[in-house]
Design an enzyme around this catalytic site. Structure first.
Site, short mmCIF file in Angstrom:
data_model
loop_
_atom_site.label_atom_id
_atom_site.label_comp_id
_atom_site.label_asym_id
_atom_site.label_seq_id
_atom_site.Cartn_x
_atom_site.Cartn_y
_atom_site.Cartn_z
N LYS A 54 71.91 59.78 23.51
CA LYS A 54 71.30 58.60 22.63
C LYS A 54 72.53 57.57 23.16
CE LYS A 54 70.52 56.77 18.23
NZ LYS A 54 70.40 56.89 16.69
N SER A 73 66.01 56.16 14.31
CA SER A 73 66.31 55.23 15.44
C SER A 73 66.48 55.96 16.71
CB SER A 73 67.69 54.31 15.13
OG SER A 73 68.76 55.75 15.04
N SER A 121 67.49 59.11 11.10
CA SER A 121 67.09 58.92 12.44
C SER A 121 67.07 59.97 13.52
CB SER A 121 68.24 57.98 13.01
OG SER A 121 68.16 56.71 12.41
#
Lengths: 95, 481, 495
Positions: free
Chosen positions: C75, C158, C182
């Site tokens: 990420k 997210s 997330s």
């Protein structure tokens, strides 16, 4: 709870954000709706409840007093917007 | 005397930032050594790169506790770091890690000497925090340069109660605090390098009024002299305003030493809302009793205790005891000398406060830089005790020691300063003087006893100062009887 | 077989069926030709270099770590030295990190190859990946919608880029971070296993902070076994993070095979109330029945304060974020506005241009909640509610070993359908947020498909530090179901 435009302007200033006049209504509406969501908290009696600042009640771990860092200025300043003689440059600060 | 003493009462509280004497920063492993090239001691944590986290320096906590114990304060065994949020270019994270609701050191006290005797000043609290970087205002294409070497240096902010009632008291408190932090070795006290910095909250009120007046905060007063002058100036300014029917504005004012005035800081005018909250990156600090008691055991004798001992046990005058305990190194020098020499404590004190301090002051040296060691001074005083030296020749030897011409006995030998105590030798000089000074001898015999001083002087001159004056005097008296 | 797991790749690498370089090239090619916008940066050169090194290491060592040479995606919230690290924001568009996050370093030390940095909601603030400055991410399951809808679905957020990338087969696994859901919510939307470890398990050093007391990194994989393998390399004590747990390292795969026939599952009534999609409710009920078949017992429990989690979270998270994001000021790195009149204007222009709307909203809510006169009513009160919510879990775990429910109230929704209404977006995380407030470990695992053909996630929550148990419970379910093996690529036949 509805936030008025002055309050929105004031928080924006605290946060160093610019909310143009034509967006004040939008922001105050959105922020107010979030505060409405949050407003449920008010009704709860929390007398005597200890605030929980960390997910587990840990205590601070401390490190020995040793110099472990070397000069890394060149590397760090490679990503800086504006430097001179090893200093970060910013618009004039007036005391 | 200033006029304010009559109508106005002055109220002063001081906030002192002491830089703690650690090797590394409070939340990172960067060095805190002074004077490095800009930003060469600014690590990823210090420049607040995205994703970095603070890790607390144990030594900073230890030094803070040491201070707390030295002022008899309550140590908060559970204390909490909080973020103080504001934007400033020398504050890389956009917040300063400080302590708000639960500081490490709670209420304590410090005694100061005033004209009216000892006065106790309350210390509200002392909390740990990180220092900011420095803004350099030299012209960089009209911009300001930021050096973050200082950012993250551990500070103990010591906040007093508004207990001081004159600039003199404020300075007395500051000196006392300065002496204390150096004594217990938590801060080097170097004011030029900013290791010991002071802000003053100043207000005035009509005598007899219970409520405090509106206060102003004076910044940038970083010498004892400036503290006194800045506060004096600020008091006069506030009196002028109030006596003209005006009002004091609560604000931060900067002291300008060159112009001797305080002026409002425009950048700080904007109302601050620091939005303090507990730092989620740092769980509460919890101190064990054993940690605190171990620190207590390392605490040196405190200045007030030492001064009492110097007076009561060592028989020094209050004045000498005060001067000799104001600085830990001075006190150590004194005790080392006094413990080694046969001379009386009082004599050691006289030599230190007289000859030694005068020379140190003249050369702008610290006691730790003294060219004369305590051992040398002790030997010198021993030579006075055993009558090898007179008071005058001892001063000559002192000067030679100062110039590092060698050890005491070498200097005495080299300069031939050994006092003549041999009766025969003195007698021959005395006889010479008696035969060379018939007029004075006659005057003495006629009853003018004062003239003996002249005759002794002659003996001293002929012996090049080496004759024992007491012996010379005695011998002259006997021979002229 | 329609998915490829880390366990399989590990075996293939070990027995020489494939080299790390070959694998890495294969995945880089897939990323190159994909249209999901799942990556912000692809680090091909570095990846191939690491793969080569891994192959060399394998040939010279007998006992190499399980994931040596396995490629994964990170990420874009993790700093990697020499690699652009944007956190989905314009303000860091050109920020090349000068250091590496501890979790990434741990993975690299285990020989894991990083393919690139995945798309995400800006500063991890969002539940749809639509707040990213680098554009929306397409949920690979969009093409599998029944009823003829061809519109794009959000991948969740997210960690939307990570979820889409794993789901679309662009990487066998990815890292995510979970502040309010997330990892788990996008895992549910993309039919993955997503694990949020106990707070403090994975170092936060080098992971760009959103809400420091809630953020936690974790694995996003196809299977619970993979999650255990990846977590083994991510977790560990880190002196650089004062909230990192100093506990002995453990092998999270050790209990995978254990029987769960004495398991007691707690079902909180609060997780099955109004607002829960009917299809999702049915799938969760079915999953629970599957567990009963495995011998688990069911217990009705209550988390009476869970309705206060969302309000509490939307004070605490923005408050911490408002402070965490103050460092983005245009002075030392990142964007600096081109035109400004003075210092304050430089800050204001930089931040106004650099942050997107959602980030600005949260910064402002946070600043407001902390401001003078409001602290007690908002921040202090939220932290007290947090205590109540945490106590609910403590009490519940006296009666059960694991708490189960749906991960999200609904399956993936259409792009653009909620982006104008922040509060409706926040409601996505209603089941996941209480877990972050309490700091507990939790997972979302694939639990089947709605009538529209969209995946739903089963949410598992266990007591503090019981990740091994959590993964064991998930793995046992995956042994008897194959939801997790379904891939959106099946119809295209190009697994």
């Amino acid at each position: 709870m509805a936030l008025d435009n002055d309050t929105v302007r004031n928080i924006a200033r605290l946060a160093r954000l610019d909310v143009p006049d034509n967006q004040l209504e939008k922001y105050s509406g959105e922020l107010s709706s979030i505060l409405d969501l949050v407003a449920q908290m008010e009704a709860v009696d929390t007398e005597g409840v200890e605030p929980m600042t960390h997910p587990f009640d840990a205590t601070l771990r401390m490190r020995a007093d040793e110099v472990s860092e070397q000069n890394n200025r060149e590397n760090f300043q490679a990503v800086a917007p504006n430097t001179e003689n090893g200093l970060y440059l910013v618009p004039k600060v007036i005391d | 005397m200033f006029t304010w003493d009559k109508q106005w009462e002055v109220v002063i509280g001081l906030e002192v930032h002491t830089q703690l004497k650690t090797q590394s920063k409070i939340f990172s492993g960067s060095s805190i050594a002074y004077g490095a090239e800009p930003n060469t001691q600014a690590s990823a944590v210090d420049i607040a790169l995205p994703g970095v986290l603070p890790v607390m320096n144990l030594e900073a906590a230890r030094l803070a506790v040491k201070f707390g114990l030295a002022i008899g304060a309550n140590i908060n065994k559970r204390n909490v770091f909080a973020r103080k949020n504001y934007f400033y270019p020398d504050l890389p994270k956009g917040y300063q890690i400080s302590q708000m609701e639960l500081p490490i050191v709670g209420f304590g006290e410090l005694e100061i000497d005033t004209e009216n005797g000892v006065k106790t000043i309350g210390i509200t609290r002392a909390h740990l925090e990180e220092d900011a970087g420095k803004s350099l205002h030299e012209d960089f294409q009209g911009q300001t340069g930021i050096d973050l070497n200082r950012a993250g240096t551990p500070l103990l902010e010591i906040v007093s109660e508004p207990d001081m009632r004159s600039p003199t008291e404020a300075v007395a408190y500051l000196r006392k605090l300065h002496s204390l932090v150096r004594y217990i070795e938590i801060c080097d006290g170097n004011m030029q390098e900013g290791s010991f910095r002071c802000d003053a909250n100043v207000s005035i009120r009509p005598r007899g009024q219970a409520e405090y007046g509106t206060r102003t905060e004076l910044k940038n007063i970083n010498s004892f002299r400036f503290v006194e002058r800045a506060i004096e100036y600020e008091i006069e300014r506030q009196i002028d305003i109030l006596e003209d029917g005006g009002e004091i504005v609560q604000e931060t004012r900067l002291y300008d030493a060159d112009k001797h005035e305080t002026r409002s800081m425009r950048s700080k005018e904007e109302a601050h809302d620091y939005r303090y909250f507990p730092d989620p990156d740092l769980p509460p600090m919890v101190l064990e009793d054993s940690f605190i008691s171990e620190i207590k055991a390392t605490l040196p004798e405190l200045p007030s205790e030492k001064r009492a001992r110097f007076e009561q046990k060592l028989g020094l005058s209050p004045a000498d005891a005060t001067v000799l305990t104001a600085d830990r190194a001075v006190a150590e020098f004194f005790e080392n000398t006094a413990n080694t020499t046969k001379a009386e404590n009082k004599v050691v004190a006289n030599w230190m406060t007289g000859e030694l301090f005068a020379n140190l002051n003249k050369s702008e040296l610290d006691i730790t830089e003294s060219p004369i060691s305590s051992a040398q001074l002790a030997t010198l005083l021993d030579r006075v005790c055993d009558k090898t030296l007179s008071g005058n020749t001892a001063k000559k030897v002192f000067s030679a020691l100062w110039e590092q011409e060698g050890d005491v006995d070498d200097i005495i030998a080299a300069k031939g300063l050994k006092q003549i105590t041999d009766t025969g030798e003195i007698e021959s000089i005395v006889d010479e003087v008696i035969s060379n000074c018939p007029d004075q001898v006659a005057q003495f015999k006629e009853g003018n006893e004062k003239v003996i001083g002249f005759l002794v002087g002659q003996v001293m001159q002929r012996s090049k100062g080496k004759a024992n004056p007491q012996m010379a005097n005695q011998m002259l008296q006997e021979k002229l009887k | 077989m329609t998915i490829t797991t880390l366990a399989e790749l590990s075996a293939n690498l070990r027995n020489g069926k494939v080299s790390s370089v070959e694998l890495t090239k294969e995945y880089l090619d897939r990323i190159e030709s994909s249209e999901h916008n799942a990556f912000i940066s692809v680090t091909s050169d570095q990846a191939l270099k690491s793969a080569l090194a891994a192959d060399k290491q394998r040939s010279s060592e007998d006992n190499s770590s399980a994931l040596l040479g396995v490629p994964i995606a990170q990420k874009d919230i993790f700093c990697i030295e020499g690699t652009r690290t944007t956190c989905g924001s314009k303000i860091l568009e050109n920020f090349v990190a000068p250091y590496t996050a501890t979790v990434v370093q741990n993975m690299h030390n285990s020989g894991i190859v990083t393919l690139g940095k995945t798309n995400m909601d800006e500063f991890a603030m969002g539940s749809s990946n639509e707040t990213s400055y680098f554009g929306d991410v397409k949920n690979p399951w969009s093409s599998r919608q029944a009823g003829g809808s061809k519109g794009n679905l959000v991948p969740g957020g997210s960690s939307g880029g990570s979820a889409a990338a794993v789901s679309a087969g662009l990487t066998p696994a990815a890292t995510g971070t979970d502040t309010g859901g997330s990892i788990r919510q996008p895992a549910a939307f993309c039919n993955l296993t997503g694990v949020k470890p106990s707070y403090g398990r994975c170092s936060r050093y080098g992971m760009i902070a959103f809400a420091s007391s809630l953020d936690q990194a974790g694995p996003m994989t196809h299977t619970a076994e993979d999650a255990a393998l990846l977590l083994n390399t991510m977790a560990g004590f880190d002196i650089k993070d004062s909230t990192s747990l100093d506990v002995p390292s453990e092998d999270f795969t050790r209990d995978l095979g254990a029987s769960i026939n004495d398991l007691t599952i707690g079902l909180p009534s609060e997780f099955f109330g109004d607002g829960l999609d009917n299809d999702v409710a049915v799938l969760i009920e079915n999953a629970i029945k599957e567990y009963e078949k495995l011998g688990a017992k069911i217990k009705e429990i209550s988390l009476p304060n869970s309705h206060l989690a969302l309000p509490s979270y939307y004070v605490i998270a923005p408050a911490e974020a408002s402070s965490n994001l103050s460092r983005f000021d245009g002075v030392r790195y990142g964007l600096r506005a081109e035109q400004y009149t003075d210092l304050v204007d430089m800050y204001t222009q930089t931040r106004t241009q650099g942050f997107g709307d959602e980030v600005k909203r949260r910064i402002m809510i946070g600043a407001y909640a902390l401001s003078s006169g409001y602290y007690d009513a908002y921040y202090a009160q939220a932290q007290k509610l947090r205590r109540l919510i945490s106590n609910d879990f403590t009490n519940a775990f006296k009666e059960c070993d694991v708490i189960m429910g749906p991960t999200t109230p609904s399956p993936a929704f259409a792009s653009g359908s909620r982006s104008d209404d922040p509060v409706s977006m926040y409601l996505n995380d209603i089941y996941t947020i209480p877990v972050n407030l309490a700091g507990l470990p939790a997972a979302s695992i694939p639990a089947g498909f709605t009538q529209n053909g969209l995946p739903a996630g089963l949410h598992l929550i266990t007591p503090y530090l019981s990740e091994s148990k959590l993964l064991n419970i998930a793995h046992q379910y995956q042994l008897v179901t194959d939801w997790h093996r379904q891939s959106p690529l099946t119809t295209r036949g190009n697994a």
